[in-house]
Design a protein around this motif. Sequence first.
Motif, PDB file in Angstrom:
ATOM      1  N   ARG A  15       0.891  -1.187  -0.017  1.00 23.90           N
ATOM      2  CA  ARG A  15       0.053   0.047   0.105  1.00 23.90           C
ATOM      3  C   ARG A  15       0.968   1.389   0.048  1.00 23.90           C
ATOM      4  NH1 ARG A  15      -5.497  -1.239   3.772  1.00 23.90           N
ATOM      5  NH2 ARG A  15      -5.883  -3.353   2.705  1.00 23.90           N
TER       6      ARG A  15
ATOM      7  N   LYS B 170       1.654   2.247  -9.211  1.00 22.36           N
ATOM      8  CA  LYS B 170       0.892   0.866  -9.958  1.00 22.36           C
ATOM      9  C   LYS B 170       2.119   0.237 -10.535  1.00 22.36           C
ATOM     10  CE  LYS B 170      -2.205   0.238 -13.880  1.00 22.36           C
ATOM     11  NZ  LYS B 170      -3.061   0.738 -14.979  1.00 22.36           N
TER      12      LYS B 170
ATOM     13  N   ARG C 222      -3.229  -1.130  -3.271  1.00 20.99           N
ATOM     14  CA  ARG C 222      -4.111  -0.095  -2.929  1.00 20.99           C
ATOM     15  C   ARG C 222      -3.284   1.076  -2.816  1.00 20.99           C
ATOM     16  NH1 ARG C 222      -9.190   0.826  -1.357  1.00 20.99           N
ATOM     17  NH2 ARG C 222      -9.618  -1.418  -1.444  1.00 20.99           N
TER      18      ARG C 222
ATOM     19  N   ARG D  32      -9.098   6.833  -9.972  1.00 19.92           N
ATOM     20  CA  ARG D  32     -10.304   6.007 -10.640  1.00 19.92           C
ATOM     21  C   ARG D  32      -9.634   5.294 -11.980  1.00 19.92           C
ATOM     22  NH1 ARG D  32     -14.077   9.892  -8.565  1.00 19.92           N
ATOM     23  NH2 ARG D  32     -13.766  11.023 -10.436  1.00 19.92           N
TER      24      ARG D  32
ATOM     25  N   VAL E 289      -6.067   0.518 -10.282  1.00 18.65           N
ATOM     26  CA  VAL E 289      -5.738   0.103  -8.781  1.00 18.65           C
ATOM     27  C   VAL E 289      -6.739   0.369  -7.793  1.00 18.65           C
ATOM     28  CG1 VAL E 289      -3.721   0.014  -6.952  1.00 18.65           C
ATOM     29  CG2 VAL E 289      -3.375   0.358  -9.516  1.00 18.65           C
ATOM     30  N   PRO E 290      -7.212  -0.484  -6.809  1.00 18.28           N
ATOM     31  CA  PRO E 290      -8.162  -0.133  -5.743  1.00 18.28           C
ATOM     32  C   PRO E 290      -7.379   1.057  -4.689  1.00 18.28           C
ATOM     33  CG  PRO E 290      -7.598  -2.497  -5.894  1.00 18.28           C
ATOM     34  CD  PRO E 290      -6.782  -2.126  -6.965  1.00 18.28           C
ATOM     35  N   PHE E 291      -8.391   1.822  -4.509  1.00 10.00           N
ATOM     36  CA  PHE E 291      -7.929   3.003  -4.175  1.00 10.00           C
ATOM     37  C   PHE E 291      -8.728   3.640  -3.010  1.00 10.00           C
ATOM     38  CE2 PHE E 291     -10.590   4.881  -7.072  1.00 10.00           C
ATOM     39  CZ  PHE E 291     -11.330   6.120  -6.204  1.00 10.00           C
ATOM     40  N   THR E 292      -8.215   4.644  -2.088  1.00 11.60           N
ATOM     41  CA  THR E 292      -8.993   5.083  -1.251  1.00 11.60           C
ATOM     42  C   THR E 292      -8.667   6.578  -1.046  1.00 11.60           C
ATOM     43  OG1 THR E 292      -8.894   3.189   0.428  1.00 11.60           O
ATOM     44  CG2 THR E 292      -9.203   5.353   1.569  1.00 11.60           C
TER      45      THR E 292
ATOM     46  N   GLY F 101     -10.172  -0.439   3.520  1.00  7.10           N
ATOM     47  CA  GLY F 101     -10.689  -1.252   2.320  1.00  7.10           C
ATOM     48  C   GLY F 101     -11.105  -2.473   2.492  1.00  7.10           C
TER      49      GLY F 101
ATOM     50  N   ASP G  80     -12.781   2.522   1.099  1.00  8.50           N
ATOM     51  CA  ASP G  80     -12.692   2.143  -0.198  1.00  8.50           C
ATOM     52  C   ASP G  80     -13.186   3.079  -1.086  1.00  8.50           C
ATOM     53  OD1 ASP G  80     -12.028   0.524  -2.518  1.00  8.50           O
ATOM     54  OD2 ASP G  80     -13.935  -0.133  -2.669  1.00  8.50           O
ATOM     55  N   GLY G  81     -12.373   3.640  -2.128  1.00  6.36           N
ATOM     56  CA  GLY G  81     -12.756   4.425  -3.004  1.00  6.36           C
ATOM     57  C   GLY G  81     -12.999   6.079  -2.524  1.00  6.36           C
TER      58      GLY G  81
END
Length: 296
Positions: A68, A93, A99, A128, A132-135, A187, A198-199
């Motif tokens: 992360r 990435k 994340r 977005r 990649v999953p993001f917060t 997440g 998340d997001g």
Amino acid sequence: MIIVTGASGQLGRATVERLLERLPAGQIGVSVRDPEKVPEFAARGVRVRRGDFEDPGSLVHAFEGASRVLIVSTATTGEVAVRHHRTAIDAAKEAGAGRILYTSHMGSNPASPFAPMVDHAATEVALRDSGVPFTSLRNGFYAASGAMLLENALRTGELAVPEDGPVSWTAHADLAEAAALALTGGGEPDGSAGGGLDGLTPALTGFEAIDMAGMAEIASELTGRTIRRTVVSDEAYRAGLVAHGVPEPAADLLLGIFVASRQGEFAEVDPSLARLLGRPPVPFREFLATTVSPAR
């Protein structure tokens, strides 16, 4: 390996401190432009590497092995800020991070009159688009910024600023703890450690929104000296800043805080931060009490 950028700054440094309370130092890495500014982290076993948003290769090296990455928003604005953030997202990435977390703002808005909010909105689009999953941690307005706006008034007894609106002032310490929780568990779909962030998160704010008049009242009570709030025009405020040596772009930036606040962009109060921390956030009055002294 959890990586934190900007660890020599106030929020990044505090986040690393909170991580060290939760994880072995060997699982934490920091990415800073000047590693010599964080000798205390290296001494405690944190992996310290040079990472410069202007040098993509340095970021890939700094992010190596990351599960992360927390990207602390840069201190610049405009195209440069968004380019820096995109570079960091791409590097995270490339490094294989599972994340990406980013310190955004509750007022993130592509049409905001306060320039950093436009940058945050553009960065959230880049997050977005990364796949990649993001917060995106939509942090409340820093309480330290509110204290800064009071500095001159504490000397003169007059808070002469433009028309404004309520702001959910939020302490760096609370936001650093929230970031550490999100990095160590955010997440997760079961909403366990980290609050399932998340997001785009809800606004992570204190429990009350206070305008300039309310801040002047609090400062008066804490100092024992009357601080009078007066309204000046936008034009007079900007001209006064420039006359005192503030560069025009910085004067425009400061004016934008008042324009955006009177449009309600920073007025939201949300319980999410309190739920995440498991306690009430630090009240602005309590924060301000640590920065001002009673009149003698």
